[in-house]
Write a protein that holds these residues in place. Structure first.
Motif: not given
Length: 293
Positions: A140-150, A183-192, A255-257
């Motif tokens: 589990x990670x508090x985020x942000x999403x980009x580095x976690x996903x990578x 790794x440097x992407x800032x996407x602030x939406x919380x986890x779903x 920009x979701x597309x």
């Protein structure tokens, strides 16, 4: 064995099967497990999955059970009930299949939005996961999403794919570029609260006109991942209707597309890691499109 006995003594199910005390009919069940329909003495049908040969990975079926229970807890979307989760098998309520329809697709889109809106404590999950036959790092990670996903969703399957020769050096380099961008992407939406492996085959369209979630790799993630993977491998029936109903219920960010390919890249890398180079073209295309993130 009837349903009350099974609920009270789920550990006895393999023994009853071994001694042919339950009627068993093979059914389609995916690329990983052996699936069957069981008919109990009281006429109740169950859906079961077992490992095709040998011993399944430790915690494999328990992880599926944990994911199904977690997805069902908000009561937002239909999820089969877990009747038995054992080291060697899982037994679920039987869902009678039916044809998909635009009305069912619209309802599914609204219900998926409600599931995602119910949220998650962070990115990942409290149990060790699997996606297909492969381990899924749910730390589990508090985020942000980009580095976690990578780190948790791209790098492990890129390494496995490269090690088995499913990707060329140029393919690996292209994915590594996507990882660098994320790794440097800032996407602030919380986890779903997401399904995590929502390709079209993991929506079961039922006779009662609903879409049920099956075979999850559930965890806290980005809600766009579920929506992006619904478009893979030919796309879910009436996928545009699903997206339209979802957007009315829980609009997606600007920009979701453009982010669809990077979300799809995870599942495509899982396929090259598990099944080989037949999926390399998809990885190549998604990685190239992700560079425009």
């Amino acid at each position: 064995m009837d349903l009350p006995y099974l609920r009270a003594h789920p550990q006895h199910l393999p023994t009853f099967l071994e001694h042919q005390r339950i009627r068993e009919t093979p059914v389609p069940g995916g690329d990983v497990s052996r699936a069957s329909r069981l008919t109990l003495d009281d006429g109740t049908s169950l859906f079961t999955k077992t490992w095709p040969t040998g011993t399944p990975p430790e915690g494999f079926f328990e992880a599926e059970a944990a994911g199904l229970s977690w997805l069902s807890s908000p009561g937002a979307i239909p999820v089969p009930s877990v009747l038995a989760a054992l080291p060697t098998m899982i037994a679920l309520e039987w869902i009678e299949p039916g044809p998909p329809s635009p009305a069912a697709a619209a309802r599914f889109g609204r219900e998926l939005a409600a599931l995602h809106r119910s949220g998650a404590p962070g990115f990942g999950a409290s149990w060790a996961g699997y996606i297909g036959p492969l381990p899924l790092d749910n730390t589990v990670s508090a985020g942000p999403w980009g580095p976690w996903f990578a780190e948790r969703r791209l790098q492990p399957y890129l390494r496995l794919s490269a090690d088995r020769g499913a990707l060329t050096p140029a393919d690996v380099q292209a994915v590594e570029q996507t990882i660098k961008i994320l790794s440097g992407y800032d996407q602030s939406e919380p986890a779903s609260r997401i399904h995590g492996d929502l390709w079209p085959g993991n929506v079961l369209w039922s006779a009662d006109g609903r879409g049920w979630l099956i075979d999850p790799a559930a965890h806290g993630g980005h809600r766009e991942t579920d929506l992006a993977t619904l478009g893979l491998f030919g796309g879910a029936p009436s996928v545009d209707v699903i997206l339209g109903a979802y957007q009315e219920e829980y609009p997606l960010g600007d920009g979701w597309e453009a982010r669809v390919p990077v979300h799809q890249l995870h599942l495509l890398l899982v396929h090259t890691a598990a099944f080989g180079e037949a999926y390399a073209a998809g990885v190549r295309s998604a990685a190239a499109a992700s560079h425009r993130l």
